[in-house]
Write an enzyme that holds these catalytic residues in place. Structure first.
Site, PDB file in Angstrom:
ATOM      1  N   LYS A   1       2.307   2.254  -4.984  1.00 59.82           N
ATOM      2  CA  LYS A   1       3.119   1.789  -6.124  1.00 59.82           C
ATOM      3  C   LYS A   1       2.439   2.065  -7.439  1.00 59.82           C
ATOM      4  O   LYS A   1       3.062   2.472  -8.411  1.00 59.82           O
ATOM      5  CB  LYS A   1       3.338   0.263  -6.060  1.00 59.82           C
TER       6      LYS A   1
ATOM      7  N   GLN B   1       2.148  -5.926  -3.124  1.00 59.15           N
ATOM      8  CA  GLN B   1       2.484  -5.973  -1.697  1.00 59.15           C
ATOM      9  C   GLN B   1       3.822  -5.242  -1.433  1.00 59.15           C
ATOM     10  O   GLN B   1       4.162  -4.360  -2.195  1.00 59.15           O
ATOM     11  CB  GLN B   1       2.521  -7.416  -1.171  1.00 59.15           C
TER      12      GLN B   1
ATOM     13  N   GLY C   1      -4.369  -4.383  -4.354  1.00 59.94           N
ATOM     14  CA  GLY C   1      -5.371  -3.379  -4.734  1.00 59.94           C
ATOM     15  C   GLY C   1      -4.620  -2.150  -5.175  1.00 59.94           C
ATOM     16  O   GLY C   1      -4.106  -1.404  -4.351  1.00 59.94           O
ATOM     17  N   HIS C   2      -4.459  -1.973  -6.486  1.00 57.28           N
ATOM     18  CA  HIS C   2      -3.630  -0.891  -7.002  1.00 57.28           C
ATOM     19  C   HIS C   2      -4.512   0.250  -7.504  1.00 57.28           C
ATOM     20  O   HIS C   2      -5.277   0.068  -8.449  1.00 57.28           O
ATOM     21  CB  HIS C   2      -2.713  -1.426  -8.116  1.00 57.28           C
TER      22      HIS C   2
ATOM     23  N   ASP D   1       0.814  -1.227   0.000  1.00 55.67           N
ATOM     24  CA  ASP D   1       0.000   0.000   0.000  1.00 55.67           C
ATOM     25  C   ASP D   1       0.844   1.271   0.000  1.00 55.67           C
ATOM     26  O   ASP D   1       0.443   2.300   0.557  1.00 55.67           O
ATOM     27  CB  ASP D   1      -0.951   0.046   1.229  1.00 55.67           C
TER      28      ASP D   1
HETATM   29  P1  IMP Z   1      -2.696 -12.686   1.760  1.00 49.24           P
HETATM   30  O1  IMP Z   1      -1.727 -12.153   0.758  1.00 49.24           O
HETATM   31  O2  IMP Z   1      -4.134 -12.418   1.407  1.00 49.24           O
HETATM   32  O3  IMP Z   1      -2.441 -14.117   2.084  1.00 49.24           O
HETATM   33  O4  IMP Z   1      -2.458 -11.879   3.142  1.00 49.24           O
HETATM   34  C1  IMP Z   1      -1.253 -12.003   3.894  1.00 49.24           C
HETATM   35  C2  IMP Z   1      -0.841 -10.667   4.504  1.00 49.24           C
HETATM   36  O5  IMP Z   1      -0.471  -9.782   3.447  1.00 49.24           O
HETATM   37  C3  IMP Z   1      -1.939  -9.953   5.271  1.00 49.24           C
HETATM   38  O6  IMP Z   1      -1.340  -9.215   6.317  1.00 49.24           O
HETATM   39  C4  IMP Z   1      -2.526  -8.995   4.254  1.00 49.24           C
HETATM   40  O7  IMP Z   1      -3.154  -7.884   4.865  1.00 49.24           O
HETATM   41  C5  IMP Z   1      -1.259  -8.595   3.522  1.00 49.24           C
HETATM   42  N1  IMP Z   1      -1.502  -8.150   2.143  1.00 49.24           N
HETATM   43  C6  IMP Z   1      -1.793  -8.899   1.069  1.00 49.24           C
HETATM   44  N2  IMP Z   1      -1.925  -8.143  -0.031  1.00 49.24           N
HETATM   45  C7  IMP Z   1      -1.702  -6.887   0.354  1.00 49.24           C
HETATM   46  C8  IMP Z   1      -1.656  -5.637  -0.347  1.00 49.24           C
HETATM   47  O8  IMP Z   1      -1.840  -5.545  -1.559  1.00 49.24           O
HETATM   48  N3  IMP Z   1      -1.378  -4.538   0.415  1.00 49.24           N
HETATM   49  C9  IMP Z   1      -1.112  -4.611   1.743  1.00 49.24           C
HETATM   50  N4  IMP Z   1      -1.135  -5.744   2.433  1.00 49.24           N
HETATM   51  C10 IMP Z   1      -1.423  -6.875   1.745  1.00 49.24           C
END
Ligand code: IMP
Length: 424
Positions: A16, A224, A40-41, A13
């Protein structure tokens, strides 16, 4: 020819997509290489907001080719929703969106297993996005995953799907007490995706390597952030893919010798969604204030983001593991009203100073951040387009970040619109 990688350098977040959107104007190809619809971009053009989960942010430019690499786990329903949403806005993707045959699919049982597992962990949950990312990568590593290429072969697809649903049902019913999935219903629902996805499927490894040979400009869009990397992040509170720059090569099949530049995006402060250690986290009251100014709510799940001061230990670590050539500092304007701003320069643990990022989560839980306090600038910056016009204290703050991370700053973002970008 240029091959640039843009990566998140905190916990995701970092805005990017805004930097990718800005740089995409100079690129021929924009490429996602890891993660899935957990991302979520958000891109804002002329005040209008677009949120992408799977499709590279470069899709906003009609002449760019967008690629989803083999390192991505692809949820066909999420992809189709995104394509139709874009079509509704008059943005056509056919002929300029290509998906690797080697990418693995996220299926409904992955999402159910993700949610069931999280639910069963109670307050020890990771706080995933519930998009099935972990279970999909687990199947990939266990060598039972279903790839895009399988989706295009009905008999192989049906056979693999049957076997995987049976295995998933065992877990869903026996471990988590959930209802089993109906095998035929899932097969019927997913068989239709072969026809829908077929026009986009391509050997993207050859496509990108040929493009590099032809002198094209390639822009890799990370998802991420470094501290969510499965190897280098705050394990187990991480995502299930490698989010650092090296993954761009693995997640597409281009060699590391082709990469010219790695740009790390860092917010002027820090945020995190989901659970896990966060050394510089604000108290609730201050977090609410910054969350409201910065609009810090997840683009995928809508969850409020946790907020904290800029963490130089993380910044330095992230610059190292990504091999950053430059930084893009985002959301500077969010700090505009503060009388003072802090930067964490080290951690204290049991009376000792730690200057490097610790890997042990027990250590991380017990550390105390050591801060430097800098005077705030208390002037609006959103309208500023040139570095030298930034208030002196804002420049001093940025220069200290650059010094701590040992990385030059190339971009400063002072608002969510494409135009609100300072290039150094
Ligand atoms: P997962 O990727 O859904 O398995 O989540 C694992 C961890 O990564 C959690 O803490 C999510 O909140 C975090 N996470 C996954 N995708 C994003 C993103 O795009 N932005 C911020 N945190 C993310």
């Amino acid at each position: 020819m240029s091959v640039k990688i843009v990566v998140g350098s905190q916990w995701g977040d970092e805005a990017k997509a805004k930097i990718v959107d800005y740089l995409a104007s100079e690129a021929d190809y924009v490429v996602r290489f890891q993660g899935g619809a957990n991302a979520g971009h958000t891109v804002i053009v002329d005040g209008k907001e677009y949120i992408f989960h799977l499709i590279p942010s470069g899709i906003m430019y009609p002449d760019k080719i967008c690629v989803i690499g083999n390192g991505v786990v692809l949820d066909p329903t999420a992809l189709m929703d995104e394509i139709s949403e874009l079509q509704k806005q008059g943005i056509e993707v056919e002929g300029r969106l290509f998906i690797s045959q080697k990418a693995h699919l996220v299926m409904p049982y992955h999402k159910l297993l993700d949610q069931a597992h999280e639910h069963s962990k109670g307050n020890k949950s990771i706080g995933t996005t519930g998009r099935g990312i972990g279970p999909a990568y687990r199947d990939k590593a266990a060598r039972v995953g279903i790839r895009i290429v399988d989706l295009l072969n009905r008999s192989v697809f049906t056979e693999k799907l049957e076997s995987n649903i049976q295995a998933a049902n065992e877990m869903l019913t026996k471990i988590y007490g959930y209802e089993p999935l109906d095998v035929n219903e899932v097969i019927d629902a997913y068989l239709e995706f072969d026809r829908k996805i077929d026009p986009f499927v391509k050997d993207i490894t050859t496509l990108l390597n040929d493009a590099i040979l032809d002198g094209k400009n390639i822009l890799f869009e990370g998802a991420q952030g470094a501290l969510l990397d499965i190897d280098h992040g705050t394990y187990p509170y991480v995502t299930s893919s490698n989010t650092t720059a090296g993954a761009a090569c693995i997640g597409t099949g281009i060699g590391p010798t082709h990469v010219n530049e790695v740009i790390g995006v860092m917010k002027a402060y820090t945020t995190r969604v989901g659970n896990g250690p966060f050394p510089t986290e604000f108290d609730d009251e201050f977090a609410t204030q910054i969350r409201d100014i910065g609009g810090e709510y997840g683009a995928t799940t809508g969850r409020p983001r946790r907020c904290g001061w800029f963490d130089g230990v993380i910044g330095h670590y992230s610059a190292m593991i990504n091999g950053l050539s430059s930084l893009a500092i985002s959301k500077l304007d969010v700090l505009d009203t503060l009388p003072e701003v802090k930067i964490c320069i080290a951690y204290r643990h049991e009376g000792r100073l730690l200057k490097h990022f610790p890997v042990d989560s027990d250590v991380l839980d017990g550390i105390e951040p050591v801060y430097e306090t800098h005077p705030g600038w208390q002037e609006p910056t959103k309208h500023i387009r040139s570095y030298s016009d930034l208030p002196l204290n804002a420049r001093a703050y940025l220069e200290r970040i650059s010094e701590i991370t040992r990385t030059p700053i190339k971009f400063v973002s002072v608002g969510s619109d494409r135009e609100q970008t300072i290039r150094l």
